[in-house]
Design a protein around this motif. Structure first.
Motif: not given
Length: 140
Positions: A42-48, A32-39
């Motif tokens: 991804i959110d940062g890339a989409v926001e950019r 869960d911790s690793f998936l949170e970091k991946v998420d």
């Protein structure tokens, strides 16, 4: 490989190492911790990407709003014509007085040139070729 990919690989390696050390009972928390970091990545890339597209749309809208057709009104065109005629009188006198007929011709060529440039700027298709009429364009 991108620097961000390297960081993500290090995070995955750290999560796998922690799972080996802590055992299977902490596996779901580590995943869960690793998936949170991946998420978050991804959110940062989409926001950019969304910000970049929004900025591009704003730039396009700003360019379109600066077009001469959008800002030129009938009053501005009329005012330009009046100023051009008012300035034609002293320019004609100076051109005719200094250079006789050739000076007068040069002065009027300048006046006409400025007005043609203004007309083309406000009406881009003014001197363009028109489409020839086809036989089907006329109704009987």
């Amino acid at each position: 490989m991108d620097a961000r990919d390297t960081e993500l690989k290090k995070e995955l390696d750290a999560s796998l190492q922690a799972r080996r050390e802590l055992g299977e009972e902490y596996e779901s928390a580590l995943v869960d911790s690793f998936l949170e970091k991946v998420d978050q990545r991804i959110d940062g890339a989409v926001e950019r990407r969304v910000r970049r597209q929004f900025a591009e749309q704003q730039m396009t809208a700003a360019r379109d709003s600066r077009s001469p057709r959008a800002t030129d009104t009938w009053g501005e065109r009329f005012g330009f014509g009046i100023v051009s005629l008012v300035l034609a009188v002293p320019l004609s006198a100076i051109g005719g007085g200094v250079g006789n007929l050739s000076g007068l011709v040069v002065a009027w060529l300048g006046i006409v040139g400025v007005n043609v440039v203004q007309a083309v700027r406000t009406n881009p298709g003014l001197f363009g070729r028109r489409k020839p009429a086809r036989d089907g364009d006329w109704e009987d």
